[in-house]
Design a protein around this motif. Structure first.
Motif, PDB file in Angstrom:
ATOM      1  N   LEU A   1      39.128  46.163  31.380  1.00 39.03           N
ATOM      2  CA  LEU A   1      38.923  45.950  32.818  1.00 39.03           C
ATOM      3  C   LEU A   1      38.574  44.495  33.111  1.00 39.03           C
ATOM      4  O   LEU A   1      39.020  43.928  34.116  1.00 39.03           O
ATOM      5  N   GLU A   2      37.794  43.878  32.220  1.00 37.89           N
ATOM      6  CA  GLU A   2      37.476  42.449  32.413  1.00 37.89           C
ATOM      7  C   GLU A   2      38.762  41.630  32.406  1.00 37.89           C
ATOM      8  O   GLU A   2      38.899  40.671  33.170  1.00 37.89           O
ATOM      9  N   ASN A   3      39.677  42.030  31.545  1.00 40.44           N
ATOM     10  CA  ASN A   3      40.933  41.324  31.438  1.00 40.44           C
ATOM     11  C   ASN A   3      41.699  41.347  32.756  1.00 40.44           C
ATOM     12  O   ASN A   3      42.358  40.383  33.133  1.00 40.44           O
ATOM     13  N   ILE A   4      41.602  42.451  33.485  1.00 43.60           N
ATOM     14  CA  ILE A   4      42.283  42.573  34.768  1.00 43.60           C
ATOM     15  C   ILE A   4      41.555  41.781  35.855  1.00 43.60           C
ATOM     16  O   ILE A   4      42.167  41.091  36.658  1.00 43.60           O
ATOM     17  N   PHE A   5      40.217  41.891  35.858  1.00 41.89           N
ATOM     18  CA  PHE A   5      39.482  41.414  37.030  1.00 41.89           C
ATOM     19  C   PHE A   5      38.841  40.044  36.890  1.00 41.89           C
ATOM     20  O   PHE A   5      38.420  39.463  37.888  1.00 41.89           O
TER      21      PHE A   5
ATOM     22  N   GLY B   1      31.444  39.124  55.144  1.00 42.55           N
ATOM     23  CA  GLY B   1      31.184  39.257  53.705  1.00 42.55           C
ATOM     24  C   GLY B   1      32.070  40.353  53.139  1.00 42.55           C
ATOM     25  O   GLY B   1      32.279  41.381  53.799  1.00 42.55           O
ATOM     26  N   ILE B   2      32.647  40.132  51.965  1.00 45.38           N
ATOM     27  CA  ILE B   2      33.466  41.169  51.320  1.00 45.38           C
ATOM     28  C   ILE B   2      33.049  41.224  49.859  1.00 45.38           C
ATOM     29  O   ILE B   2      33.106  40.207  49.163  1.00 45.38           O
ATOM     30  N   GLN B   3      32.607  42.388  49.413  1.00 45.88           N
ATOM     31  CA  GLN B   3      32.314  42.551  47.998  1.00 45.88           C
ATOM     32  C   GLN B   3      33.216  43.660  47.461  1.00 45.88           C
ATOM     33  O   GLN B   3      33.018  44.841  47.772  1.00 45.88           O
ATOM     34  N   LEU B   4      34.254  43.259  46.723  1.00 43.59           N
ATOM     35  CA  LEU B   4      35.194  44.217  46.128  1.00 43.59           C
ATOM     36  C   LEU B   4      34.577  44.709  44.823  1.00 43.59           C
ATOM     37  O   LEU B   4      34.294  43.911  43.916  1.00 43.59           O
ATOM     38  N   MET B   5      34.353  46.029  44.727  1.00 48.09           N
ATOM     39  CA  MET B   5      33.574  46.552  43.599  1.00 48.09           C
ATOM     40  C   MET B   5      34.163  46.228  42.225  1.00 48.09           C
ATOM     41  O   MET B   5      33.437  45.766  41.351  1.00 48.09           O
ATOM     42  N   PRO B   6      35.483  46.444  41.985  1.00 45.30           N
ATOM     43  CA  PRO B   6      35.980  46.155  40.633  1.00 45.30           C
ATOM     44  C   PRO B   6      35.788  44.687  40.247  1.00 45.30           C
ATOM     45  O   PRO B   6      35.448  44.382  39.099  1.00 45.30           O
ATOM     46  N   LEU B   7      35.977  43.780  41.216  1.00 38.15           N
ATOM     47  CA  LEU B   7      35.814  42.363  40.913  1.00 38.15           C
ATOM     48  C   LEU B   7      34.347  42.016  40.700  1.00 38.15           C
ATOM     49  O   LEU B   7      33.993  41.246  39.802  1.00 38.15           O
ATOM     50  N   ALA B   8      33.484  42.584  41.555  1.00 45.64           N
ATOM     51  CA  ALA B   8      32.055  42.273  41.443  1.00 45.64           C
ATOM     52  C   ALA B   8      31.521  42.745  40.090  1.00 45.64           C
ATOM     53  O   ALA B   8      30.695  42.076  39.466  1.00 45.64           O
ATOM     54  N   LEU B   9      32.010  43.896  39.617  1.00 45.91           N
ATOM     55  CA  LEU B   9      31.471  44.472  38.382  1.00 45.91           C
ATOM     56  C   LEU B   9      32.151  43.918  37.134  1.00 45.91           C
ATOM     57  O   LEU B   9      31.482  43.549  36.165  1.00 45.91           O
TER      58      LEU B   9
ATOM     59  N   ILE C   1      46.521  50.370  47.353  1.00 49.35           N
ATOM     60  CA  ILE C   1      45.141  50.552  47.825  1.00 49.35           C
ATOM     61  C   ILE C   1      44.508  49.222  48.229  1.00 49.35           C
ATOM     62  O   ILE C   1      45.010  48.153  47.873  1.00 49.35           O
ATOM     63  N   ILE C   2      43.420  49.325  48.960  1.00 47.94           N
ATOM     64  CA  ILE C   2      42.454  48.230  49.088  1.00 47.94           C
ATOM     65  C   ILE C   2      41.257  48.696  48.264  1.00 47.94           C
ATOM     66  O   ILE C   2      40.727  49.792  48.487  1.00 47.94           O
ATOM     67  N   PHE C   3      40.849  47.880  47.281  1.00 48.08           N
ATOM     68  CA  PHE C   3      39.764  48.278  46.382  1.00 48.08           C
ATOM     69  C   PHE C   3      38.511  48.702  47.170  1.00 48.08           C
ATOM     70  O   PHE C   3      38.239  48.149  48.238  1.00 48.08           O
ATOM     71  N   PRO C   4      37.744  49.638  46.626  1.00 48.42           N
ATOM     72  CA  PRO C   4      36.470  49.994  47.280  1.00 48.42           C
ATOM     73  C   PRO C   4      35.627  48.723  47.472  1.00 48.42           C
ATOM     74  O   PRO C   4      35.539  47.911  46.541  1.00 48.42           O
ATOM     75  N   HIS C   5      35.088  48.569  48.670  1.00 51.89           N
ATOM     76  CA  HIS C   5      34.366  47.326  48.969  1.00 51.89           C
ATOM     77  C   HIS C   5      33.319  47.556  50.054  1.00 51.89           C
ATOM     78  O   HIS C   5      33.301  48.607  50.698  1.00 51.89           O
ATOM     79  N   THR C   6      32.476  46.560  50.223  1.00 48.73           N
ATOM     80  CA  THR C   6      31.469  46.591  51.289  1.00 48.73           C
ATOM     81  C   THR C   6      31.531  45.292  52.090  1.00 48.73           C
ATOM     82  O   THR C   6      32.012  44.269  51.587  1.00 48.73           O
ATOM     83  N   HIS C   7      31.047  45.369  53.329  1.00 45.88           N
ATOM     84  CA  HIS C   7      30.794  44.167  54.132  1.00 45.88           C
ATOM     85  C   HIS C   7      29.299  44.226  54.453  1.00 45.88           C
ATOM     86  O   HIS C   7      28.893  45.033  55.297  1.00 45.88           O
ATOM     87  N   ASN C   8      28.516  43.441  53.757  1.00 39.94           N
ATOM     88  CA  ASN C   8      27.064  43.545  53.935  1.00 39.94           C
ATOM     89  C   ASN C   8      26.606  43.081  55.312  1.00 39.94           C
ATOM     90  O   ASN C   8      25.509  43.401  55.745  1.00 39.94           O
ATOM     91  N   LEU C   9      27.461  42.340  56.035  1.00 40.85           N
ATOM     92  CA  LEU C   9      27.020  41.760  57.299  1.00 40.85           C
ATOM     93  C   LEU C   9      27.687  42.371  58.527  1.00 40.85           C
ATOM     94  O   LEU C   9      27.483  41.886  59.634  1.00 40.85           O
ATOM     95  N   ALA C  10      28.512  43.423  58.362  1.00 44.55           N
ATOM     96  CA  ALA C  10      29.236  43.910  59.548  1.00 44.55           C
ATOM     97  C   ALA C  10      29.597  45.384  59.487  1.00 44.55           C
ATOM     98  O   ALA C  10      29.871  45.930  58.430  1.00 44.55           O
TER      99      ALA C  10
END
Ligand SMILES: *[C@@H]1O[C@H](CO)[C@@H](O)[C@H](O)[C@H]1NC(C)=O
Length: 224
Positions: free
Chosen positions: A218-222, A186-194, A106-115
Motif C-alpha cells: 500500500l505504501e508503494n501505491i500511496f 481542507g481535504i484529508q484522503l484516508m489512504p494517502l494520509a495513512l 471512486i473518490i477515496f474516503p476523505h474528510t474536510h475538517n473545516l467545512a
C-alpha cells in the motif's frame, strides 16, 4: 439574582455554542481578492489592492467541463474551486468542488475538517455517504453509516469533518457539483494520509492487522 446569573450563564453558553458552530469568519469588506503569492497569513490570504480587482476576478470557468477521471489512480477526479484556484473566494466563506467519476471509479474516503459539504449530482449516479464519529452526541449512533445511491438532480449533505466517499456504480460518467462552507475546506484522503505519509510500519501493521509486505504494497501505491 440567581435567575439573572443563570440567564447570563445561558447566554454565555449559547454564544459559545454559536462560536463552535460558526464556519469561516464574516468578511470585513465587500471583497478581498486573495493575493495567493503573499501566502496564507494568520487566517486566509491578504487582499490584493481593491482598485486592482476586475470582473474577471469574480468569474471562474474551471468547473465548466468534466475532467478526465482516468488520469487518477481511483478513476475519479475532484476539480477544486477553493481559494487557491479562485482567489475571489477569500473571506467569502464558501467554495466548490466538481467530481467526475468513471463507472467503477471512486473518490477515496476523505474528510474536510473545516467545512460541511453539499453534493448535487449533475449527471449519472453515485453511491455516497458518511460515517458518524465515535463519540458524537449520541453513543447509539457511533460509527453509523448513512449512505445511498444519489441520482441526477438529487443532493446529499456531509456534516462537517465526517468521513465520506463516492463510488460510481452506474454505467456512465457520474458528475457532481459540490458546495462547501469554507474558502479552504481542507481535504484529508484516508489512504494517502495513512499509507502515503511515512507513518512507522509497525503502527500501520498493528492498526490494520496486516503484515509488513501488505503495508509495503500500500505504501508503494500511496507514497509520492
Ligand atoms: C477507468 O474507467 C474507464 C471507463 O469506465 C475504464 O475503461 C478503465 O478500465 C478504468 N481504469 C481503471 C484503472 O480501473
Amino acid at each position: 439574582m440567581k435567575l439573572l446569573a443563570a440567564m447570563i450563564l445561558a447566554a454565555g453558553l449559547l454564544s459559545a455554542v454559536h462560536i463552535v458552530h460558526a464556519a469561516d469568519p464574516d468578511p470585513l469588506q465587500d471583497f478581498c481578492i486573495a493575493d495567493i503569492a503573499a501566502g496564507p497569513v494568520s487566517n486566509g490570504f491578504p487582499c490584493k489592492l481593491p482598485a486592482l480587482a476586475s470582473t474577471d476576478d469574480f468569474a471562474f470557468s474551471g468547473l465548466a467541463e468534466a475532467a478526465d477521471p482516468s488520469v487518477s489512480a481511483s478513476n475519479g477526479t475532484a476539480t477544486l474551486a477553493f481559494v487557491r484556484e479562485w482567489p475571489a473566494l477569500n473571506t467569502q466563506g464558501l467554495s466548490f468542488v466538481r467530481l467526475d467519476i468513471n463507472p467503477g471509479g471512486i473518490i477515496f474516503p476523505h474528510t474536510h475538517n473545516l467545512a460541511t459539504e453539499i453534493l448535487y449530482v449533475l449527471e449519472g449516479e453515485m453511491y455516497t455517504g458518511f460515517v458518524t464519529n465515535n463519540f458524537g452526541n449520541d453513543p447509539t449512533i457511533s460509527n453509523k453509516l448513512y449512505a445511498k445511491v444519489v441520482k441526477k438532480g438529487e443532493a446529499f449533505i456531509f456534516p462537517r469533518g465526517l468521513l465520506h466517499f463516492q463510488l460510481n456504480k452506474g454505467k456512465v460518467l457520474a458528475s457532481s457539483l459540490n458546495v462547501l462552507n469554507s474558502q479552504n475546506p481542507g481535504i484529508q484522503l484516508m489512504p494517502l494520509a495513512l499509507f502515503g505519509s511515512g507513518i512507522d510500519r509497525e503502527m500501520l501493521e498493528k492498526s490494520f492487522f496486516m503484515n509488513e509486505a501488505q503495508v509495503a504494497a500500500l505504501e508503494n501505491i500511496f507514497q509520492q
